[in-house]
Design a protein around this motif. Structure first.
Motif, PDB file in Angstrom:
ATOM      1  N   GLY A  61       6.434 -15.685 -17.709  1.00 20.54           N
ATOM      2  CA  GLY A  61       6.827 -14.355 -17.285  1.00 20.54           C
ATOM      3  C   GLY A  61       5.840 -13.751 -16.304  1.00 20.54           C
ATOM      4  O   GLY A  61       4.786 -14.321 -16.010  1.00 20.54           O
ATOM      5  N   THR A  62       6.182 -12.579 -15.822  1.00 20.05           N
ATOM      6  CA  THR A  62       5.335 -11.890 -14.848  1.00 20.05           C
ATOM      7  C   THR A  62       4.026 -11.453 -15.497  1.00 20.05           C
ATOM      8  O   THR A  62       4.026 -10.709 -16.473  1.00 20.05           O
ATOM      9  CB  THR A  62       6.072 -10.668 -14.286  1.00 20.05           C
ATOM     10  OG1 THR A  62       7.309 -11.101 -13.685  1.00 20.05           O
ATOM     11  CG2 THR A  62       5.224  -9.972 -13.246  1.00 20.05           C
ATOM     12  N   GLY A  63       2.918 -11.940 -14.962  1.00 19.94           N
ATOM     13  CA  GLY A  63       1.608 -11.604 -15.503  1.00 19.94           C
ATOM     14  C   GLY A  63       1.196 -12.424 -16.707  1.00 19.94           C
ATOM     15  O   GLY A  63       0.077 -12.286 -17.210  1.00 19.94           O
ATOM     16  N   GLY A  64       2.082 -13.294 -17.178  1.00 21.31           N
ATOM     17  CA  GLY A  64       1.806 -14.036 -18.405  1.00 21.31           C
ATOM     18  C   GLY A  64       0.743 -15.109 -18.280  1.00 21.31           C
ATOM     19  O   GLY A  64       0.209 -15.573 -19.292  1.00 21.31           O
ATOM     20  N   GLU A  65       0.407 -15.502 -17.043  1.00 19.52           N
ATOM     21  CA  GLU A  65      -0.643 -16.518 -16.869  1.00 19.52           C
ATOM     22  C   GLU A  65      -1.959 -16.072 -17.502  1.00 19.52           C
ATOM     23  O   GLU A  65      -2.760 -16.908 -17.936  1.00 19.52           O
ATOM     24  CB  GLU A  65      -0.857 -16.827 -15.391  1.00 19.52           C
ATOM     25  CG  GLU A  65       0.329 -17.469 -14.693  1.00 19.52           C
ATOM     26  CD  GLU A  65       1.393 -16.466 -14.266  1.00 19.52           C
ATOM     27  OE1 GLU A  65       1.169 -15.241 -14.473  1.00 19.52           O
ATOM     28  OE2 GLU A  65       2.440 -16.891 -13.751  1.00 19.52           O
ATOM     29  N   ALA A  66      -2.175 -14.764 -17.573  1.00 17.66           N
ATOM     30  CA  ALA A  66      -3.413 -14.241 -18.160  1.00 17.66           C
ATOM     31  C   ALA A  66      -3.550 -14.614 -19.627  1.00 17.66           C
ATOM     32  O   ALA A  66      -4.668 -14.677 -20.161  1.00 17.66           O
ATOM     33  CB  ALA A  66      -3.453 -12.721 -18.002  1.00 17.66           C
ATOM     34  N   LEU A  67      -2.434 -14.890 -20.292  1.00 17.86           N
ATOM     35  CA  LEU A  67      -2.485 -15.255 -21.708  1.00 17.86           C
ATOM     36  C   LEU A  67      -3.214 -16.576 -21.934  1.00 17.86           C
ATOM     37  O   LEU A  67      -3.851 -16.769 -22.973  1.00 17.86           O
ATOM     38  CB  LEU A  67      -1.068 -15.370 -22.274  1.00 17.86           C
ATOM     39  CG  LEU A  67      -0.231 -14.093 -22.305  1.00 17.86           C
ATOM     40  CD1 LEU A  67       1.194 -14.413 -22.686  1.00 17.86           C
ATOM     41  CD2 LEU A  67      -0.842 -13.078 -23.265  1.00 17.86           C
ATOM     42  N   HIS A  68      -3.110 -17.485 -20.982  1.00 19.27           N
ATOM     43  CA  HIS A  68      -3.663 -18.823 -21.152  1.00 19.27           C
ATOM     44  C   HIS A  68      -4.895 -19.066 -20.296  1.00 19.27           C
ATOM     45  O   HIS A  68      -5.324 -20.213 -20.140  1.00 19.27           O
ATOM     46  CB  HIS A  68      -2.594 -19.869 -20.830  1.00 19.27           C
ATOM     47  CG  HIS A  68      -1.494 -19.923 -21.851  1.00 19.27           C
ATOM     48  ND1 HIS A  68      -0.408 -20.755 -21.725  1.00 19.27           N
ATOM     49  CD2 HIS A  68      -1.333 -19.248 -23.014  1.00 19.27           C
ATOM     50  CE1 HIS A  68       0.396 -20.585 -22.776  1.00 19.27           C
ATOM     51  NE2 HIS A  68      -0.145 -19.674 -23.552  1.00 19.27           N
ATOM     52  N   ALA A  69      -5.473 -17.991 -19.744  1.00 12.97           N
ATOM     53  CA  ALA A  69      -6.677 -18.163 -18.926  1.00 12.97           C
ATOM     54  C   ALA A  69      -7.782 -18.846 -19.716  1.00 12.97           C
ATOM     55  O   ALA A  69      -8.557 -19.644 -19.169  1.00 12.97           O
ATOM     56  CB  ALA A  69      -7.150 -16.798 -18.414  1.00 12.97           C
ATOM     57  N   TRP A  70      -7.861 -18.578 -21.008  1.00 18.12           N
ATOM     58  CA  TRP A  70      -8.921 -19.170 -21.827  1.00 18.12           C
ATOM     59  C   TRP A  70      -8.820 -20.694 -21.862  1.00 18.12           C
ATOM     60  O   TRP A  70      -9.841 -21.384 -21.932  1.00 18.12           O
ATOM     61  CB  TRP A  70      -8.870 -18.609 -23.249  1.00 18.12           C
ATOM     62  CG  TRP A  70      -7.699 -19.105 -24.052  1.00 18.12           C
ATOM     63  CD1 TRP A  70      -6.460 -18.544 -24.126  1.00 18.12           C
ATOM     64  CD2 TRP A  70      -7.663 -20.263 -24.888  1.00 18.12           C
ATOM     65  NE1 TRP A  70      -5.638 -19.286 -24.937  1.00 18.12           N
ATOM     66  CE2 TRP A  70      -6.360 -20.347 -25.425  1.00 18.12           C
ATOM     67  CE3 TRP A  70      -8.602 -21.238 -25.223  1.00 18.12           C
ATOM     68  CZ2 TRP A  70      -5.974 -21.368 -26.289  1.00 18.12           C
ATOM     69  CZ3 TRP A  70      -8.220 -22.263 -26.087  1.00 18.12           C
ATOM     70  CH2 TRP A  70      -6.926 -22.317 -26.611  1.00 18.12           C
ATOM     71  N   ALA A  71      -7.589 -21.227 -21.808  1.00 22.52           N
ATOM     72  CA  ALA A  71      -7.400 -22.682 -21.909  1.00 22.52           C
ATOM     73  C   ALA A  71      -7.865 -23.411 -20.659  1.00 22.52           C
ATOM     74  O   ALA A  71      -8.070 -24.631 -20.698  1.00 22.52           O
ATOM     75  CB  ALA A  71      -5.938 -23.002 -22.188  1.00 22.52           C
ATOM     76  N   PHE A  72      -8.038 -22.686 -19.561  1.00 19.79           N
ATOM     77  CA  PHE A  72      -8.497 -23.287 -18.311  1.00 19.79           C
ATOM     78  C   PHE A  72      -9.878 -22.778 -17.924  1.00 19.79           C
ATOM     79  O   PHE A  72     -10.360 -23.028 -16.822  1.00 19.79           O
ATOM     80  CB  PHE A  72      -7.497 -22.987 -17.192  1.00 19.79           C
ATOM     81  CG  PHE A  72      -6.120 -23.515 -17.478  1.00 19.79           C
ATOM     82  CD1 PHE A  72      -5.813 -24.851 -17.243  1.00 19.79           C
ATOM     83  CD2 PHE A  72      -5.142 -22.693 -18.017  1.00 19.79           C
ATOM     84  CE1 PHE A  72      -4.546 -25.347 -17.527  1.00 19.79           C
ATOM     85  CE2 PHE A  72      -3.876 -23.188 -18.300  1.00 19.79           C
ATOM     86  CZ  PHE A  72      -3.584 -24.518 -18.055  1.00 19.79           C
TER      87      PHE A  72
END
Length: 204
Positions: free
Chosen positions: A28-39
């Motif tokens: 979703g829009t802006g949802g990439e921030a949810l997985h920033a920790w994994a990268f």
């Protein structure tokens, strides 16, 4: 002993995707921030990812999430489950009908059409078999999506809940919970990093 662990990233306001998720915008829009920790390059985030994926004897996901990860813009050798961290566990997909074909043919896929409980049972059998082969206890990880994890919690199928709380307010999207049966959680650990707060609970 094989545990059933629900593991998912969530925003401060309780969403597991941003608004308007779809085939070409899975988070979703802006949802990439949810997985920033994994990268992240943060060593504590890397350790948390490594430990979490290393315990995975089998992974359960819903059909919508499968269609995203197996789609043309989905997983590859650098972005798959635990990429660069761990061997490849078995994957069990809850679906009303199996797909006609699978792109990621190098992964072990099982499609269960008889419901979530049967999928978790199948995943437990695979995790226990992997435990015997490796000589150490491995778990079943429910990786989502949010509706699958919510249903598993409501059905009493989850032993442990791990949330990766991202420092973002999305305002809308797919909620982690839409109601359902109340559950008592016992906090086991809290680990804060530069990109997330990793929360682990026993589910009673």
């Amino acid at each position: 002993m094989t545990r059933i662990i629900a593991d998912i990233s969530v925003s401060v306001d309780g969403f597991v995707t941003g608004p308007d998720p779809g085939p070409h915008n899975g988070l979703g829009t802006g949802g990439e921030a949810l997985h920033a920790w994994a990268f992240s390059d943060d060593p504590d985030d890397r350790r948390h990812l490594r430990e979490g994926t290393a315990r995975s004897g089998a992974v359960v996901l819903g059909r919508r999430l499968f269609d995203l990860v197996d789609g043309p813009e989905g997983w590859d050798d650098t972005t798959g489950y635990g990429a660069g961290e761990v061997g490849k566990p078995a994957f069990v997909v809850v679906t009303s009908s199996p797909p006609d074909s699978v792109r990621l043919t190098d992964l072990d896929w099982t499609f269960v059409t008889t419901g979530l409980s049967d999928a978790v049972h199948a995943a437990r059998e695979r995790a226990e078999a992997a435990s015997r082969r490796s000589g150490r206890d491995l778990d079943v990880v429910l990786m989502g999506g949010g509706a699958l994890i919510g249903s598993a919690l409501d059905a009493g199928l989850v032993d442990m809940l791990t949330l990766h709380l991202a420092p973002v307010v999305l305002g809308a999207g797919t909620p982690l919970s839409t109601g359902g049966a109340p559950r008592t959680l016992v906090q086991k650990s809290v680990k804060s990093t530069s990109t997330a707060t990793h929360l682990t609970y026993d589910v009673l």
